[in-house]
Design a protein around this motif. Structure first.
Motif, PDB file in Angstrom:
ATOM      1  N   ASN A  93       0.826  -1.207   0.000  1.00  0.00           N
ATOM      2  CA  ASN A  93       0.000   0.000   0.000  1.00  0.00           C
ATOM      3  C   ASN A  93       0.864   1.262   0.000  1.00  0.00           C
ATOM      4  OD1 ASN A  93      -2.172  -1.686   0.019  1.00  0.00           O
ATOM      5  ND2 ASN A  93      -2.951  -1.087   2.021  1.00  0.00           N
ATOM      6  N   THR A  94       2.018   1.185   0.677  1.00  0.00           N
ATOM      7  CA  THR A  94       2.961   2.303   0.617  1.00  0.00           C
ATOM      8  C   THR A  94       3.465   2.492  -0.810  1.00  0.00           C
ATOM      9  OG1 THR A  94       3.689   2.064   2.912  1.00  0.00           O
ATOM     10  CG2 THR A  94       5.213   3.147   1.404  1.00  0.00           C
ATOM     11  N   THR A  95       3.859   1.384  -1.441  1.00  0.00           N
ATOM     12  CA  THR A  95       4.337   1.439  -2.829  1.00  0.00           C
ATOM     13  C   THR A  95       3.297   2.074  -3.744  1.00  0.00           C
ATOM     14  OG1 THR A  95       5.539  -0.646  -2.457  1.00  0.00           O
ATOM     15  CG2 THR A  95       5.290   0.083  -4.725  1.00  0.00           C
ATOM     16  N   GLN A  96       2.073   1.539  -3.683  1.00  0.00           N
ATOM     17  CA  GLN A  96       1.015   2.015  -4.590  1.00  0.00           C
ATOM     18  C   GLN A  96       0.669   3.471  -4.317  1.00  0.00           C
ATOM     19  OE1 GLN A  96       0.246   0.154  -7.145  1.00  0.00           O
ATOM     20  NE2 GLN A  96       1.563  -1.449  -6.286  1.00  0.00           N
ATOM     21  N   GLY A  97       0.661   3.864  -3.054  1.00  0.00           N
ATOM     22  CA  GLY A  97       0.347   5.251  -2.718  1.00  0.00           C
ATOM     23  C   GLY A  97       1.376   6.226  -3.258  1.00  0.00           C
ATOM     24  N   LEU A  98       2.654   5.853  -3.160  1.00  0.00           N
ATOM     25  CA  LEU A  98       3.716   6.708  -3.678  1.00  0.00           C
ATOM     26  C   LEU A  98       3.651   6.803  -5.201  1.00  0.00           C
ATOM     27  CD1 LEU A  98       6.645   5.473  -1.397  1.00  0.00           C
ATOM     28  CD2 LEU A  98       5.513   7.707  -1.280  1.00  0.00           C
ATOM     29  N   LEU A  99       3.431   5.671  -5.860  1.00  0.00           N
ATOM     30  CA  LEU A  99       3.331   5.664  -7.322  1.00  0.00           C
ATOM     31  C   LEU A  99       2.138   6.492  -7.797  1.00  0.00           C
ATOM     32  CD1 LEU A  99       4.103   1.892  -8.086  1.00  0.00           C
ATOM     33  CD2 LEU A  99       5.572   3.853  -8.616  1.00  0.00           C
ATOM     34  N   ASN A 100       0.999   6.329  -7.117  1.00  0.00           N
ATOM     35  CA  ASN A 100      -0.211   7.049  -7.524  1.00  0.00           C
ATOM     36  C   ASN A 100      -0.081   8.558  -7.360  1.00  0.00           C
ATOM     37  OD1 ASN A 100      -1.470   4.653  -8.186  1.00  0.00           O
ATOM     38  ND2 ASN A 100      -2.548   4.468  -6.227  1.00  0.00           N
ATOM     39  N   ASN A 101       0.861   8.980  -6.513  1.00  0.00           N
ATOM     40  CA  ASN A 101       1.086  10.410  -6.310  1.00  0.00           C
ATOM     41  C   ASN A 101       2.261  10.936  -7.131  1.00  0.00           C
ATOM     42  OD1 ASN A 101      -0.673  11.805  -4.036  1.00  0.00           O
ATOM     43  ND2 ASN A 101      -0.389   9.667  -3.428  1.00  0.00           N
ATOM     44  N   GLY A 102       2.691  10.142  -8.123  1.00  0.00           N
ATOM     45  CA  GLY A 102       3.656  10.629  -9.097  1.00  0.00           C
ATOM     46  C   GLY A 102       5.115  10.450  -8.745  1.00  0.00           C
ATOM     47  N   HIS A 103       5.419   9.645  -7.719  1.00  0.00           N
ATOM     48  CA  HIS A 103       6.813   9.444  -7.325  1.00  0.00           C
ATOM     49  C   HIS A 103       7.357   8.148  -7.927  1.00  0.00           C
ATOM     50  CE1 HIS A 103       6.574  12.825  -4.541  1.00  0.00           C
ATOM     51  NE2 HIS A 103       5.376  12.364  -4.203  1.00  0.00           N
TER      52      HIS A 103
END
Length: 401
Positions: free
Chosen positions: A24-34
């Motif tokens: 969930n950390t991975t997906q959250g960071l990716l979804n916010n453009g990082h």
């Protein structure tokens, strides 16, 4: 930001609470453009099957892994007694994993490096020698605290002495690690305060695990009446301890009440001894194909944790799916819940049994608590909200240069 996430197990597929939190950390960071690169330790208990990983996941995370045999060996554990090192940690140290970290850091620069759990912290000196990135410990638990609680509940004097030693060495190592990191993202406020009490004076905040909410996942599946269930990874000692306590101290009381309830025990790595249980109205399932389908097919969820730390991801999952959950205080630690409103807290066998019986008898009560629980997750624990908190913490760390 360019972020390296170093994990003590493969985050995907997310098969247990720790993996769910990391993914969930991975997906959250990716979804916010990082940008995120994921490097994971794979072990006999937590292998990686590349055929199960989507092309999208592999490409978006540049996923890499190194196998380490972390199996507990009596010979190694015995000789470890004559050192001052933590056997819990030593099992995760590998030359090959060190080389993979070096390879990644020589090739690429990162802004933040996330250390997912204490078990990958032995690699921090290597990281610091090759990178100027901010090193953040994503503390899933206060590890020594778990073992201190297990020791307190252990009756066998020899076993108690050994577990106390493990806890002491873990604590010493945990304190040493605090000197080497730039910040801590703790799972709970309780854990944040524990780290401060251990002497951590740098940047620290409590950021719980988010839940990726799918509004279509709760359908009108039929729920088995009079069903009670427990689902968890049964290779984690606090889960075994809690289930044993429930079976021996709580379940007999429920049976005496003639509720006609059936208890279902599910989860990966279920010990063989549970399949040989001969207890009335207890069904041992083991690993299930779909945890969500299992949640939705049963009525009352129990989380009888006696010696954990951190945050129980399975409670967040159950709440998001509208389940009524009965837990101990330790089990619900770190979750902003209220007993009698969106969860039921019971810390002794009599109260736990009464709570289960009340839920079996009163469907409206179950529905009210389950709906309140679902609303709590939607308002406070959506992964998008949690990810933004994590990103702000990272940006604050970077700005402190």
């Amino acid at each position: 930001m360019n972020i390296l996430q170093i994990c003590n197990k493969p985050p995907f597929p997310a098969v247990d609470g720790g993996a769910i939190a990391m993914n969930n950390t991975t997906q959250g960071l990716l979804n916010n453009g990082h940008q995120v690169t994921v490097l994971a330790i794979t072990t006999p208990k937590h292998p990686v099957v590349y055929d199960n990983l989507s092309k999208e996941y592999l490409e978006s995370t540049n996923f890499q892994s190194v196998f380490i045999d972390t199996s507990i060996r009596l010979r190694d554990a015995f000789f470890n007694l004559f050192t001052k090192k933590s056997y819990n940690i030593e099992r995760f140290i590998s030359v090959n994993f060190t080389k993979q970290i070096q390879k990644i850091l020589i090739k690429e620069k990162f802004d933040v490096i996330i250390i997912e759990s204490l078990f990958v912290s032995p690699y921090i000196p290597t990281i610091k020698s090759l990178s100027k990135a901010k090193v953040v410990l994503r503390a899933h638990n206060v590890e020594h605290k778990i073992w201190e609680r297990i020791s307190k509940n252990t009756k066998n004097p020899i076993k108690k002495k050994y577990i106390t030693l493990l806890a002491k060495r873990l604590k010493n190592f945990e304190i040493e690690v605090l000197e080497t990191i730039d910040g801590i993202a703790a799972m709970t406020k309780v854990d944040e305060n524990d780290f401060k009490n251990l002497g951590f004076k740098k940047k620290i905040t409590a950021i719980p695990t988010g839940y990726i909410i799918n509004t279509e996942e709760i359908d009108n599946k039929s729920v088995e009446e009079n069903s009670v269930f427990h689902i968890a990874s049964m290779d984690w000692l606090p889960n075994i301890e809690g289930v044993d306590w429930f079976l021996h101290n709580v379940w007999p009381r429920i049976n005496k009440a003639e509720t006609n309830a059936t208890l279902y025990l599910a989860g990966r790595e279920m010990p063989d001894s549970y399949f040989n249980l001969n207890l009335p109205r207890v069904r041992v399932i083991g690993k299930v194909k779909s945890a969500k389908d299992f949640y939705l097919s049963k009525k009352i969820m129990i989380v009888p944790v006696l010696s954990g730390s951190g945050m129980r991801i399975k409670i967040i999952e159950g709440m998001a799916l509208g389940k009524v959950i009965i837990s101990t205080t330790i089990g619900a630690e770190g979750i902003n819940c209220t007993s009698g409103k969106n969860i039921i807290i019971a810390d002794n066998p009599e109260d736990f049994a009464k709570a289960v019986c009340m839920c079996l008898e009163d469907q409206n009560y179950c529905n009210e608590i389950g709906n309140n629980a679902k609303n709590l997750i939607a308002s406070e624990y959506s992964n998008d909200q949690i990810s933004k908190k994590m990103i702000l913490f990272f940006e604050d760390l970077k700005a402190s240069d």
